[in-house]
Design an enzyme around this catalytic site. Structure first.
Site, PDB file in Angstrom:
ATOM      1  N   LEU A   1       0.595  -0.941   0.029  1.00  0.00           N
ATOM      2  CA  LEU A   1      -0.244   0.295   0.188  1.00  0.00           C
ATOM      3  C   LEU A   1       0.925   1.172   0.538  1.00  0.00           C
ATOM      4  O   LEU A   1       2.229   1.096   0.107  1.00  0.00           O
ATOM      5  CB  LEU A   1      -0.513   0.099   1.576  1.00  0.00           C
ATOM      6  CG  LEU A   1      -2.276  -1.096   1.364  1.00  0.00           C
ATOM      7  CD1 LEU A   1      -3.192  -1.083   2.718  1.00  0.00           C
ATOM      8  CD2 LEU A   1      -3.194  -0.876   0.055  1.00  0.00           C
ATOM      9  N   ASP A   2       0.767   2.088  -0.413  1.00  0.00           N
ATOM     10  CA  ASP A   2       1.224   3.445  -0.537  1.00  0.00           C
ATOM     11  C   ASP A   2       1.622   4.165   0.764  1.00  0.00           C
ATOM     12  O   ASP A   2       0.567   3.419   1.413  1.00  0.00           O
ATOM     13  CB  ASP A   2       0.616   5.100  -1.189  1.00  0.00           C
ATOM     14  CG  ASP A   2       0.645   4.430  -3.248  1.00  0.00           C
ATOM     15  OD1 ASP A   2       1.307   3.567  -3.413  1.00  0.00           O
ATOM     16  OD2 ASP A   2      -0.318   4.842  -3.793  1.00  0.00           O
ATOM     17  N   LYS A   3       2.584   4.307   1.048  1.00  0.00           N
ATOM     18  CA  LYS A   3       3.196   5.321   2.448  1.00  0.00           C
ATOM     19  C   LYS A   3       1.452   6.118   3.039  1.00  0.00           C
ATOM     20  O   LYS A   3       1.249   6.305   3.684  1.00  0.00           O
ATOM     21  CB  LYS A   3       3.923   6.401   1.830  1.00  0.00           C
ATOM     22  CG  LYS A   3       4.707   7.150   3.598  1.00  0.00           C
ATOM     23  CD  LYS A   3       5.918   7.281   3.075  1.00  0.00           C
ATOM     24  CE  LYS A   3       6.496   7.542   4.455  1.00  0.00           C
ATOM     25  NZ  LYS A   3       8.045   8.248   4.768  1.00  0.00           N
TER      26      LYS A   3
ATOM     27  N   LYS B   1      -5.189   5.491  -7.417  1.00  0.00           N
ATOM     28  CA  LYS B   1      -5.249   6.986  -8.133  1.00  0.00           C
ATOM     29  C   LYS B   1      -4.331   7.124  -9.111  1.00  0.00           C
ATOM     30  O   LYS B   1      -5.116   8.377 -10.233  1.00  0.00           O
ATOM     31  CB  LYS B   1      -3.276   7.412  -7.128  1.00  0.00           C
ATOM     32  CG  LYS B   1      -3.469   7.540  -5.623  1.00  0.00           C
ATOM     33  CD  LYS B   1      -2.161   8.017  -4.836  1.00  0.00           C
ATOM     34  CE  LYS B   1      -2.434   7.387  -3.269  1.00  0.00           C
ATOM     35  NZ  LYS B   1      -1.177   7.253  -2.826  1.00  0.00           N
TER      36      LYS B   1
END
Ligand code: URA
Length: 241
Positions: free
Chosen positions: A105-107, A193
Site C-alpha cells: 500500500l502507498d505510504k 490514484k
C-alpha cells in the site's frame, strides 16, 4: 507438551494432504518418523527434534503466522527502510519469523494489510492470474460521475500497455469531495490514484477495506493488528476468494 503435534496434524499443517487422506497414507506405511515407519496417525511428534518424511521426502515444520494490520498513513509497506518506519516495525516479537507484507500500500494509504511468512498464500493473493478482488474506500477531489463508473467498468488507460481490468465503482457521495468504493482485481503501482487521474480527478484519501475474503476488522485502530482466525485462514487458503 509444547512443540508436540499429532503426526496427521503435523503433515496436514504443512499442506501434504487432508487429515483423512493422511490417516490412510500413515496406515499404509508411507510416513517415517526418524527413519522408522509409523502407522499411527495419533502419534505425537516434536516439531523441533523429530525428522518426518513422506514417501522418503523430508517434511519440515514451518510455523506460519498471519496478521491483519490496519495500516496507518506514514509507514511504508516494506520489511526494512533506511528512512521511514515500516509496517513490520509495528509488529511485536517478529524476530526470526521472516514476516513480510502481502503486496504494497502507498505510504499515505491506510487499511488492510496482511502480514505473513506464508509465501504460497502471498503468491495466491497477488498473482494477476487469480483475479483477487481488492476493495478500496476513497475520498476524491471533484464530482465522481456515472460516466466515470462506466469508464472504470470498461477499463481505463493509465499509461500501461493494456487498459485496466474492469473495475466496479460505487459512488457513495458525489460532491466537491466525493466518496467512493472501488473494487479492482489488479495491483498496479498507484493503481487507484492513476485510475482517477485518468478521469481528471485526484484521490485525497485512500483506505483498503478488503482483499479476497479477508475484511478489515473495524475494531482495529490505525496501527493495530491481530492474528487471523482459523476460519479466516481456511477461507483465504480454500481459494474462496
Ligand atoms: N492504489 C493506489 O493508488 N494506492 C494504493 O496504496 C493501493 C492501490
Amino acid at each position: 507438551m509444547a512443540g508436540q503435534l499429532r503426526l496427521d496434524k503435523y503433515l496436514a499443517d504443512m499442506g501434504i494432504g487432508t487429515r483423512s487422506e493422511l490417516k490412510v497414507w500413515i496406515r499404509k506405511g508411507r510416513i517415517k518418523i526418524n527413519g522408522e515407519i509409523c502407522i499411527k496417525p495419533e502419534t505425537k511428534v516434536s516439531i523441533n527434534s523429530d525428522v518426518i518424511s513422506c514417501d522418503e521426502i523430508r517434511v519440515n515444520y514451518v510455523n506460519y503466522l498471519y496478521y491483519m494490520l490496519n495500516k496507518p498513513a506514514g509507514v511504508v509497506s516494506a520489511t526494512r527502510d533506511n528512512v521511514s518506519e515500516t509496517v513490520l516495525d509495528l509488529i511485536e516479537d517478529k524476530q526470526g519469523k521472516d514476516l513480510f507484507p502481502v503486496g504494497r500500500l502507498d505510504k499515505d494509504t491506510e487499511g488492510l494489510l496482511l502480514i505473513t511468512n506464508d509465501g504460497d498464500l502471498a503468491h495466491q493473493l497477488l498473482s494477476p492470474k487469480k483475479h483477487v478482488d481488492k476493495v478500496y474506500f476513497a475520498k476524491v477531489n471533484g464530482k465522481v460521475t456515472e460516466e466515470d463508473r462506466l469508464i472504470f467498468a470498461n477499463g481505463v488507460d493509465i499509461g500501461e500497455d493494456a487498459l485496466t481490468l474492469p473495475a466496479k465503482l460505487t459512488i457513495l457521495k458525489s460532491d466537491d469531495i466525493s466518496e467512493i468504493e472501488l473494487t479492482i482485481q489488479e495491483g498496479k503501482f498507484h493503481q487507484v490514484k492513476r485510475m482517477f487521474e485518468a478521469v481528471g480527478k485526484e484521490v485525497i484519501y485512500l483506505k483498503r477495506m478488503s482483499m479476497g475474503s479477508l475484511l478489515l476488522d473495524q475494531s482495529l485502530e490505525l496501527g493495530e493488528y491481530r492474528e487471523l482466525t482459523m476460519e479466516e485462514i481456511t477461507i483465504l487458503k480454500g481459494k474462496k476468494i
